[in-house]
Every structure is written in structure tokens, then in C-alpha cells.
Design a protein around this motif. Structure first.
Motif, PDB file in Angstrom:
ATOM      1  N   VAL A 381       0.866  -1.235   0.086  1.00  0.00           N
ATOM      2  CA  VAL A 381       0.020   0.027   0.033  1.00  0.00           C
ATOM      3  C   VAL A 381       0.917   1.309  -0.003  1.00  0.00           C
ATOM      4  CG1 VAL A 381      -1.842   1.430   1.345  1.00  0.00           C
ATOM      5  CG2 VAL A 381      -1.898  -1.159   1.232  1.00  0.00           C
ATOM      6  N   GLY A 382       0.685   2.136  -1.082  1.00  0.00           N
ATOM      7  CA  GLY A 382       1.326   3.187  -0.998  1.00  0.00           C
ATOM      8  C   GLY A 382       2.704   3.436  -1.726  1.00  0.00           C
ATOM      9  N   LYS A 383       2.990   2.133  -2.422  1.00  0.00           N
ATOM     10  CA  LYS A 383       4.255   2.123  -2.927  1.00  0.00           C
ATOM     11  C   LYS A 383       4.277   1.988  -4.565  1.00  0.00           C
ATOM     12  CE  LYS A 383       6.373  -0.855   0.791  1.00  0.00           C
ATOM     13  NZ  LYS A 383       6.998  -2.454   1.182  1.00  0.00           N
ATOM     14  N   ASP A 384       5.366   2.027  -5.155  1.00  0.00           N
ATOM     15  CA  ASP A 384       5.248   1.821  -6.632  1.00  0.00           C
ATOM     16  C   ASP A 384       5.240   0.342  -7.091  1.00  0.00           C
ATOM     17  OD1 ASP A 384       5.786   1.881  -9.349  1.00  0.00           O
ATOM     18  OD2 ASP A 384       7.570   3.278  -9.153  1.00  0.00           O
ATOM     19  N   LEU A 385       4.148  -0.173  -7.717  1.00  0.00           N
ATOM     20  CA  LEU A 385       4.369  -1.595  -8.025  1.00  0.00           C
ATOM     21  C   LEU A 385       5.147  -2.078  -9.197  1.00  0.00           C
ATOM     22  CD1 LEU A 385       0.441  -2.505  -7.997  1.00  0.00           C
ATOM     23  CD2 LEU A 385       2.192  -2.744  -6.157  1.00  0.00           C
ATOM     24  N   SER A 386       5.777  -1.027  -9.751  1.00  0.00           N
ATOM     25  CA  SER A 386       6.742  -1.372 -10.789  1.00  0.00           C
ATOM     26  C   SER A 386       8.066  -1.919 -10.251  1.00  0.00           C
ATOM     27  CB  SER A 386       7.166  -0.091 -11.541  1.00  0.00           C
ATOM     28  OG  SER A 386       7.597   0.920 -10.826  1.00  0.00           O
ATOM     29  N   LYS A 387       7.905  -1.683  -8.941  1.00  0.00           N
ATOM     30  CA  LYS A 387       9.223  -2.179  -8.119  1.00  0.00           C
ATOM     31  C   LYS A 387       8.962  -3.457  -7.303  1.00  0.00           C
ATOM     32  CE  LYS A 387      11.102   2.659  -7.742  1.00  0.00           C
ATOM     33  NZ  LYS A 387      11.480   3.749  -6.581  1.00  0.00           N
ATOM     34  N   VAL A 388       7.674  -3.804  -7.610  1.00  0.00           N
ATOM     35  CA  VAL A 388       7.198  -5.029  -6.807  1.00  0.00           C
ATOM     36  C   VAL A 388       7.439  -6.463  -7.587  1.00  0.00           C
ATOM     37  CG1 VAL A 388       5.490  -6.309  -5.496  1.00  0.00           C
ATOM     38  CG2 VAL A 388       5.859  -3.560  -5.322  1.00  0.00           C
ATOM     39  N   CYS A 389       7.996  -7.299  -7.099  1.00  0.00           N
ATOM     40  CA  CYS A 389       8.178  -8.655  -7.930  1.00  0.00           C
ATOM     41  C   CYS A 389       6.967  -9.414  -7.677  1.00  0.00           C
ATOM     42  CB  CYS A 389       9.388  -9.384  -7.555  1.00  0.00           C
ATOM     43  SG  CYS A 389       9.623 -10.847  -8.349  1.00  0.00           S
ATOM     44  N   LEU A 390       6.287  -9.807  -8.865  1.00  0.00           N
ATOM     45  CA  LEU A 390       5.032 -10.520  -8.577  1.00  0.00           C
ATOM     46  C   LEU A 390       5.238 -11.826  -9.265  1.00  0.00           C
ATOM     47  CD1 LEU A 390       2.104  -8.139  -9.290  1.00  0.00           C
ATOM     48  CD2 LEU A 390       2.902  -8.989  -7.269  1.00  0.00           C
ATOM     49  N   LEU A 664       4.251 -22.449 -19.416  1.00  0.00           N
ATOM     50  CA  LEU A 664       5.323 -23.177 -18.379  1.00  0.00           C
ATOM     51  C   LEU A 664       5.546 -22.140 -17.170  1.00  0.00           C
ATOM     52  CD1 LEU A 664       7.505 -24.329 -21.446  1.00  0.00           C
ATOM     53  CD2 LEU A 664       6.053 -25.766 -20.316  1.00  0.00           C
ATOM     54  N   TYR A 665       4.688 -22.176 -16.520  1.00  0.00           N
ATOM     55  CA  TYR A 665       4.699 -21.240 -15.448  1.00  0.00           C
ATOM     56  C   TYR A 665       5.825 -21.375 -14.397  1.00  0.00           C
ATOM     57  CZ  TYR A 665      -0.039 -20.596 -17.366  1.00  0.00           C
ATOM     58  OH  TYR A 665      -0.970 -20.481 -18.261  1.00  0.00           O
ATOM     59  N   ASP A 666       6.215 -22.608 -13.941  1.00  0.00           N
ATOM     60  CA  ASP A 666       7.295 -22.550 -13.113  1.00  0.00           C
ATOM     61  C   ASP A 666       8.764 -22.258 -13.863  1.00  0.00           C
ATOM     62  OD1 ASP A 666       5.726 -24.081 -11.332  1.00  0.00           O
ATOM     63  OD2 ASP A 666       5.918 -25.870 -11.792  1.00  0.00           O
ATOM     64  N   GLN A 667       8.813 -22.610 -15.054  1.00  0.00           N
ATOM     65  CA  GLN A 667       9.913 -22.083 -15.720  1.00  0.00           C
ATOM     66  C   GLN A 667      10.080 -20.776 -15.839  1.00  0.00           C
ATOM     67  OE1 GLN A 667      10.684 -24.217 -19.685  1.00  0.00           O
ATOM     68  NE2 GLN A 667      11.856 -22.489 -20.535  1.00  0.00           N
ATOM     69  N   ALA A 668       9.076 -20.146 -16.205  1.00  0.00           N
ATOM     70  CA  ALA A 668       8.692 -18.792 -16.298  1.00  0.00           C
ATOM     71  C   ALA A 668       9.164 -18.075 -14.953  1.00  0.00           C
ATOM     72  CB  ALA A 668       7.415 -18.279 -16.779  1.00  0.00           C
ATOM     73  N   ASN A 669       8.596 -18.379 -14.097  1.00  0.00           N
ATOM     74  CA  ASN A 669       8.892 -17.849 -12.700  1.00  0.00           C
ATOM     75  C   ASN A 669      10.544 -18.041 -12.269  1.00  0.00           C
ATOM     76  OD1 ASN A 669       6.638 -17.015 -11.375  1.00  0.00           O
ATOM     77  ND2 ASN A 669       5.859 -19.014 -11.106  1.00  0.00           N
ATOM     78  N   SER A 670      11.166 -19.059 -12.770  1.00  0.00           N
ATOM     79  CA  SER A 670      12.606 -19.216 -12.379  1.00  0.00           C
ATOM     80  C   SER A 670      13.559 -18.608 -13.291  1.00  0.00           C
ATOM     81  CB  SER A 670      12.988 -20.771 -12.478  1.00  0.00           C
ATOM     82  OG  SER A 670      12.699 -21.083 -13.595  1.00  0.00           O
ATOM     83  N   LYS A 672      12.453 -15.451 -14.529  1.00  0.00           N
ATOM     84  CA  LYS A 672      12.281 -14.274 -14.025  1.00  0.00           C
ATOM     85  C   LYS A 672      12.915 -13.864 -13.182  1.00  0.00           C
ATOM     86  CE  LYS A 672       8.158 -11.086 -12.983  1.00  0.00           C
ATOM     87  NZ  LYS A 672       7.022 -10.735 -12.652  1.00  0.00           N
ATOM     88  N   LEU A 673      13.071 -14.698 -12.265  1.00  0.00           N
ATOM     89  CA  LEU A 673      14.146 -14.356 -10.904  1.00  0.00           C
ATOM     90  C   LEU A 673      15.588 -14.401 -11.349  1.00  0.00           C
ATOM     91  CD1 LEU A 673      12.492 -16.753  -8.226  1.00  0.00           C
ATOM     92  CD2 LEU A 673      12.448 -14.244  -8.389  1.00  0.00           C
ATOM     93  N   ARG A 674      15.867 -15.171 -12.417  1.00  0.00           N
ATOM     94  CA  ARG A 674      17.357 -15.230 -12.960  1.00  0.00           C
ATOM     95  C   ARG A 674      17.439 -13.722 -13.581  1.00  0.00           C
ATOM     96  NH1 ARG A 674      19.761 -16.012 -17.739  1.00  0.00           N
ATOM     97  NH2 ARG A 674      17.885 -16.198 -18.649  1.00  0.00           N
ATOM     98  N   LEU A 675      16.683 -13.332 -14.335  1.00  0.00           N
ATOM     99  CA  LEU A 675      16.846 -11.990 -15.233  1.00  0.00           C
ATOM    100  C   LEU A 675      16.816 -10.749 -14.219  1.00  0.00           C
ATOM    101  CD1 LEU A 675      14.500 -12.735 -18.430  1.00  0.00           C
ATOM    102  CD2 LEU A 675      16.910 -12.963 -18.085  1.00  0.00           C
ATOM    103  N   GLU A 676      16.098 -11.039 -13.244  1.00  0.00           N
ATOM    104  CA  GLU A 676      16.147  -9.905 -12.379  1.00  0.00           C
ATOM    105  C   GLU A 676      17.499  -9.876 -11.746  1.00  0.00           C
ATOM    106  OE1 GLU A 676      12.608 -10.695  -9.951  1.00  0.00           O
ATOM    107  OE2 GLU A 676      11.181  -9.826 -11.362  1.00  0.00           O
TER     108      GLU A 676
END
Length: 758
Positions: A381-390, A664-670, A672-676
Motif C-alpha cells: 500500500v502506497g508503494k510503486d508496483l513497478s518495483k514489486v516482484c510478482l 510453462l509457469y514454473d519455468q517462467a518464474n525461475s 524471471k528471478l534469474r533475469l532480475e
């Protein structure tokens, strides 16, 4: 205006406001932003409306004001209705920390005013601001949301006796109409030789019908008032429930943050520093009013923002942008030949026919997990969602770069406009329709796109529309994206910083930047986008809305002013857009434009005819759960051979986005974390002296920038590199070992037959 000192307020009972039905006293309480003075700017104030009396309090620690104590006192005097979420947050905080307030019985208001002779004015350019003015002073308030402002305006109008016409006045109008009807009827009958008995009979019939009509009208008016009251009651209960959820989570967040985080939370909730309490009172002088100072109440508001200049950097170190207004007032920059990017004007012939585009998305290979959005974002709440990892479950398989590319779905409007005479009203109305059409695909798109990595690009060659474009993310924090497109006789360029704020029950999106359209004949158009919001995140059906005033101006003094009407609680029609033309500041009665941003736009012509300017394309035959349009489905597709021609930074090669599209959601999540993690390492290197600069765009020097100028412009070379098959100077942003990306496959016949949603 009457102002009363409240030094002995604890000994004076507060006045009560009785409803017209003689019911319980209603007291409106909420936290509003109030303009103090130039030094202090906007500050949060606890505002209380009781009867025709308005008072406000400082809510900082040093003010010795306990919100919980004030509300308890008010509840003993009547029914308290809170507006906005901050009141519940502050009350809970002050209730649990009441020991730090000394002498809590002396809750002294900063000011108290009587609404007699006051004038209420809602800002036309900012849907959250409103003003209360008297001959000698002005109170400038800003609510948290548009709905909150509407609630305050409604309450103030009732208190000032201007919200509804009294029933007695309505009855007097009806009786006056009956008397006029009787007189006219009597004159007509007398001319036709009617006798006294006939006149008496007709008069009796009319009076009888009038009595029945008055009875029905009164009953309907009563039913309408009850219905409106019930609707407002439901809306208030919904707001209270959302507020309590947000307040509870905010308290939990505060508890987890500890003492250091508590100071930050107090700042977010509007508490002031001790120095603010000791000193000047709020300035309400007429010199500080919005009517006297037009610089603060900018006529552009939602779409007036220009990307700051002086310290804007393409580096990845998260540099803040600073403002400089020395160049304001300059004319829009021209897109010169050196930056136009026409390396190969015959590209349509070189590219050949358009490839066959897909009409359905790939079938997901893995079932999605059920995850509550509120369980993830409640701490933001009150934060910039572009900096939040979903997790990728909350992403559509498109990048923000591709979302921007959707602005060009209806580029044929620009082709038509290029054929119209320079400076004509017809060209301006087509540009207005194009500006509105960019919102058409957003109506049901409530899932966020992927945030692009720094240096990520997207190209799109649309041979069937004779248009191509290039987009690049040029600054990481704040996120700045630059774009340039070429069509048949026109060029379109822009840069945008999409600011967002999460308010608990809604997300506000504020695009900051400018869009410039230049035709081959030299005419140029400039405009800015309006604010958007995603609503009902906690309770109710999620919906997207756009609101504000958009001004499209050319370099010959012609302006089109478009107003996007936001959806209200009692709005009969949603998504309305209405506009008119102005020439050198003078409003033109005709032509006028109107329509809906998700349907069509029309023009009312001077000859009395109506002309359709634009119509939304039909939805795809096989829709997806992401509610993508047919045009959006094409953007992430890798047609045969395309992977060998696009830049290695193109978002269609991004592995987490590609895996999401394939389900391929599990692969996509991993991935995404690697790229970040990889991006954070690149930013750290940039901070150590290895700056990251845009590859295909360059920053415009401050000396060349005006109010209506780009912050970044196309520097050339991309299409030449594409033709050569070698993109020199592109960073490796997706990793050395990026898995091979398969070509998009055709859907199975069974999928087409079932119309399966992906």
C-alpha cells in the motif's frame, strides 16, 4: 467567512447536523490534502464537516491531536461517516499509541469556518481537487481518489443547501404549470363557445389528473431518494470494509518494520515533522488561491507532465530525475531528417508481403496455480508496483513495450489524416480519434504486462498497415520508455514514464511524457495521455477507467480538447469521451467529437450531419483469459524466420515472457528471478562506473528541449543493422545460455473447434 477560535473547544459542545427527515446527526470525517503555503506545500489534515461548520486538525505527533479521541467525541454526538482509508489507519494507530499524546482532552482544531456565503468549486483538470472560497480566502483540498472527492462535494453541497431542490419548490413549479394550463384551456374553450358548465367540468378533470400526477410524482421522488440513500449506504459499507482491510494490513506492516519503519509509515500517513507544528498556520489567503495562481492549477494536469531533463540518465544506477523549467514555452521540436530514421524508405518493397499472423494463442502446457492477488500486494500500500516482484501468474505474456505498440493498432487513421489538407478540422478530428483509439484495448485488460529490462527493445513491422516501429527502455528508475514509428506520410514519436501508486483498493496510473506526430507537409501535433486507474481490487468486479482532459494542439493554433468522463456510482453511460475544437483560444461550436473510448468516435459536422471517425475492431474469435485483442495477439508472435532478424534485446526473445505464453509457469518464474538477478548485477556495475546507455535513442540536450519536446529521440541505425543482420553494441540482457525459442505453432483443429480459452 466566519472563523471561530477553538482554544476552549473542550468546554463547548459541537453543533450537530440533523437530517431533513429529523434523524440522527450526520458528521463527515476524512483526511484531505490541504495547500498550506509555498514553503510547506500540501499537508494532510483531518477534516470534520458537522452541520454547516467545517473544521480541520493537524494530525502530526507534535500537534497533540489524537484522532481516536476526536472520533469518540463525535460518535457521542451523532452518526460518523468516514471518507477514505486514512481515518481508520490513523484511529487505529492513535488508539494503540494514545500514551504518547499528552492532554488528549484538548483537541484544538487548526481552523473552523462556517459555510455561509462559501462557494464550492471542483477542479476541471484534476479529479481529486476541490476548493472552498470566500471573498477573502480560499481553502484548497485534494482527496485521495475521485470517489472520495465526489463524496466530499456531495456532503458539502447538502450542508450548503445546494445539492437538491426542496420538495416545496418543486410543488410550487407544478402548481404554477397547472394554473397556466387552466388559463390557456379556458381561453381556448371560451373562443369555441363553451358554456360555464363545460368550463367547470374541464377544470375539474384537469385538477383531478393534476392531483393524481402530483401523488405519483411525490411517491417516485420518495422512492428515488430512498434508492439513492441505499446505494450510497452500500457504497459506504463497501468502502468501510476495504478501508478496514487496508488499515489492518498497514498496522501489521508497521509492526513488522519496527521503530525505524514506524517513522516512515507515519510520514506516509500524513504525519508532519515536529518543525511543521511549531510555526506558521495554514495559509488561506486569496493570493494562494487557485483562482489567483494559475501555475499550480495547470490546465493540462493529468496530461501536462513533461519528462524532467537535467539529470536524466540512461544509466542503470537508478538516478533521480530533476526538473528544469528554463526552456518552457518553446515550440515543439521538429523531427529532422537526421533523426527521422528513414534509412530505407522502400522498406515495404524490401520486406515483401506480410507473414500470416496467428489468430489464437498457444495452449498452456501447465495448469495455473490459484494465488490471491491481495495476499501478495497487501503489503505494498502506497508503494510503486513497478518495483514489486510478482509471480508470472499476474502477468500477461506481453511486455510494457508491446503494450505501448498497441497505440498504433489504428494507424490507418494517421494514413487518412495525412491525405487531409494541412491545418484542416478534418485532420484534427482524425488525430483526436487516433488518440482515443489507443485506450480501446484496455477495457478488460486487468493483468499487468512484464516490466521491461533496461535496454530491452521491441520492433514491429506491420506490412499490412504500411507501418513499422521501434521501442526501447532507456532509463530504469524511473522507468522511461522511448518509441518511434514510421508510416505513410507521417512519423510518430514519444517517451513515457508510467508512474503508478497502489492505494489498497485501486491502482492509479499516471503517464508522464509527450507524444509528437509529424506529417510530411510539416504540420505537427502534440498531446499527452490522461490518467488511468484499476479499481475494485479487493471487493467487486475489477474494472479499468480513464479520466481527465487531453489537449491535442498543432503548430498553427488549432486545439482539440477531449474530456474523458470517469465512471461514477450513478453514471448512466461509461467510457464517454466528448470534445470540441478551439482556434487561437476561441471555442468553435462545430464540429464537435464524441463517443466512447472502447467503441467508436463520431463528429458532429457544421452542416448538421454526423460522421463516424473510428470504430473498434471486433474481438478475436477465440479469446484468451488475458482478453487480448487480435492486434495484441500478433505482437509476441515469432513468425518463421523472424528470430534471425530482430535484435538480441527484443522482448520476444525474453525467456520468462515466452514461457508464460506457452503456459510453462514454473519455468517462467525461475527465469524471471534469474533475469532480475542479472539486471541487478548490471545496475551495480553501472554504479561502479560502467554506465548503461540507450542503444537506439539519445537524450535530447537541455538546451534543445522545450515544454513540448521529447526527452529521448531516435538516433538512427537500427533498420540498417537489421538489414545487415548484425546488431553491434547490443548488451546481453537475457543471458548467454538463453534456451532456444521455438517458432509459434499452429493451433490444433480440436482447439479451434472448442474455442478453448488459454
Amino acid at each position: 467567512m466566519t472563523r471561530t477560535s477553538l482554544d476552549d473547544a473542550q468546554d463547548t459542545p459541537l453543533p450537530s447536523w440533523r437530517s431533513r427527515q429529523g434523524g440522527q446527526s450526520q458528521i463527515i470525517v476524512g483526511v484531505l490534502n490541504k495547500w498550506v503555503n509555498i514553503t510547506k506545500g500540501w499537508k494532510d489534515r483531518l477534516v470534520v464537516l458537522q452541520g454547516t461548520t467545517l473544521r480541520y486538525y493537524k494530525v502530526g505527533m507534535s500537534s497533540r491531536v489524537n484522532v481516536h479521541t476526536i472520533l469518540e467525541t463525535l460518535r457521542r454526538q451523532g452518526s460518523v461517516i468516514t471518507v477514505g482509508k486514512e481515518v481508520a489507519v490513523l484511529e487505529s494507530k492513535h488508539k494503540s499509541s494514545s500514551g504518547i499524546w499528552r492532554n488528549t482532552d484538548a483537541q484544538v482544531a487548526q481552523a473552523e469556518v462556517i459555510l455561509q456565503d462559501a462557494t464550492l468549486q471542483a477542479s476541471e483538470s484534476d479529479n481529486k481537487k476541490f476548493y472552498l472560497s470566500w471573498p477573502d480566502s480560499v481553502f484548497r483540498f485534494a482527496a485521495e481518489t475521485r470517489d472520495d472527492r465526489n463524496s466530499w462535494i456531495d456532503a458539502l453541497q447538502k450542508a450548503m443547501g445546494t445539492s437538491n431542490q426542496p420538495a416545496t419548490v418543486q410543488q410550487e413549479n407544478i402548481d404554477t404549470g397547472l394554473n397556466q394550463l387552466l388559463a390557456t384551456t379556458q381561453q381556448g374553450l371560451e373562443k369555441r363557445g363553451a358554456n360555464a358548465d363545460t368550463l367547470a367540468y374541464v377544470q375539474q378533470v384537469l385538477c383531478s389528473q393534476h392531483q393524481e400526477y402530483s401523488t405519483v410524482l411525490a411517491a417516485e421522488a420518495n422512492r428515488r431518494q430512498k434508492l439513492l440513500g441505499h446505494i450510497r449506504s452500500l457504497e459506504n459499507e463497501k468502502r468501510q470494509l476495504e478501508t478496514s482491510m487496508v488499515a489492518e494490513q498497514e498496522l501489521r506492516n508497521t509492526a513488522h518494520r519496527g521503530p525505524a519503519g514506524d517513522d516512515a509509515a507515519r510520514s506516509e500517513l500524513g504525519s508532519e515533522a515536529p518543525s511543521d507544528a511549531d510555526g506558521d498556520a495554514d495559509s488561506n489567503n486569496a493570493l494562494d488561491s487557485p483562482l489567483a495562481d494559475s501555475s499550480d492549477e495547470d490546465i493540462w494536469h493529468e496530461c501536462s507532465h513533461t519528462l524532467p531533463r537535467s539529470s536524466m540518465s540512461g544509466g542503470g544506477g537508478g538516478h533521480e530525475l530533476s526538473h528544469s523549467d528554463s526552456d518552457r514555452g518553446e515550440k515543439p521540436e521538429a523531427l529532422t531528417a537526421s533523426t527521422s530514421g528513414r534509412e530505407d524508405e522502400d522498406w515495404l518493397q524490401l520486406e515483401g508481403p506480410a507473414p500470416k499472423r496467428r489468430t489464437v494463442m498457444p495452449k498452456p502446457q501447465q495448469q495455473e496455480k490459484s494465488v490471491s492477488l491481495w495476499s501478495i500486494i497487501k503489503e505494498c500500500v502506497g508503494k510503486d508496483l513497478s518495483k514489486v516482484c510478482l509471480p508470472v501468474y499476474f502477468n500477461e505474456p506481453l511486455s510494457m513495450l508491446q503494450r505501448i505498440a498497441e497505440e498504433l493498432e489504428y494507424s490507418q487513421l494517421l494514413d487518412q489524416a495525412a491525405k487531409e489538407p494541412k491545418g484542416s478540422h478534418e485532420r484534427m478530428m482524425l488525430i483526436a480519434a487516433f488518440a482515443v483509439s489507443g485506450y480501446s484495448g484496455s477495457g478488460k485488460r486487468t493483468i499487468k504486462p512484464f516490466n521491461p529490462l533496461l535496454g530491452e527493445t521491441f520492433e514491429f513491422l506491420c506490412q499490412e498497415q504500411g507501418m513499422r516501429l521501434l521501442i526501447e527502455k532507456v532509463v530504469h528508475h524511473p522507468t522511461v520508455i522511448a518509441a518511434h514509428a514510421w508510416g505513410q506520410g507521417w512519423e510518430f514519436a514519444g517517451d513515457v514514464d508510467l508512474k503508478n501508486k497502489f492505494w489498497g483498493r485501486s491502482i492509479e496510473l499516471q503517464p508522464v511524457g509527450v507524444l509528437i506526430l509529424t506529417f510530411a507537409d510539416g504540420e505537427q501535433f502534440v498531446w499527452r495521455k490522461v490518467n488511468s486507474s484499476i479499481n475494485n481490487l479487493i471487493i467487486g468486479k475489477i474494472y479499468i477507467d480513464h479520466g481527465g482532459i487531453m489537449r491535442i494542439k498543432n503548430n498553427s493554433g488549432l486545439v482539440c480538447k477531449l474530456k474523458f468522463h470517469e465512471t461514477g456510482m450513478l453514471t448512466r453511460e461509461a467510457h464517454l469521451v466528448k470534445g470540441h475544437l478551439e482556434q487561437d483560444g476561441d471555442k468553435l461550436e462545430l464540429p464537435r467529437v464524441h463517443g466512447k473510448w472502447d467503441d467508436a468516435m463520431y463528429a458532429e459536422m457544421p452542416d448538421g450531419s454526423q460522421k463516424q471517425l473510428w470504430k473498434v475492431n471486433p474481438l478475436p474469435e477465440h479469446p484468451t483469459r488475458y482478453n487480448l485483442t487480435s492486434f495484441a495477439m500478433k505482437l509476441n508472435e515469432l513468425t518463421p524466420g523472424l528470430g534471425d532478424h530482430i535484435a538480441p534485446t527484443d522482448c520476444r526473445l525474453r525467456p520468462d515472457q515466452r514461457a508464460t505464453e506457452q503456459g510453462l509457469y514454473d519455468q517462467a518464474n525461475s527465469e524471471k528471478l534469474r533475469l532480475e538477478k542479472k539486471q541487478r548485477a548490471a545496475r551495480a556495475a553501472a554504479d561502479r562506473g560502467d554506465p548503461i546507455r540507450p542503444r537506439w535513442f539519445e537524450q535530447v540536450p537541455d538546451s534543445e528541449r522545450g515544454e513540448d519536446s521529447l526527452a529521448f529521440r531516435y538516433s538512427g541505425g537500427y533498420w540498417e543493422s537489421r538489414r545487415k543482420g548484425h546488431f553491434e553494441g547490443c548488451r546481453d540482457i537475457f543471458g548467454q545460455d538463453v534456451p532456444a525459442v521455438p517458432e509459434a505453432s499452429k493451433p490444433s483443429q480440436k482447439d479451434l473447434a472448442d474455442g478453448r480459452k488459454t
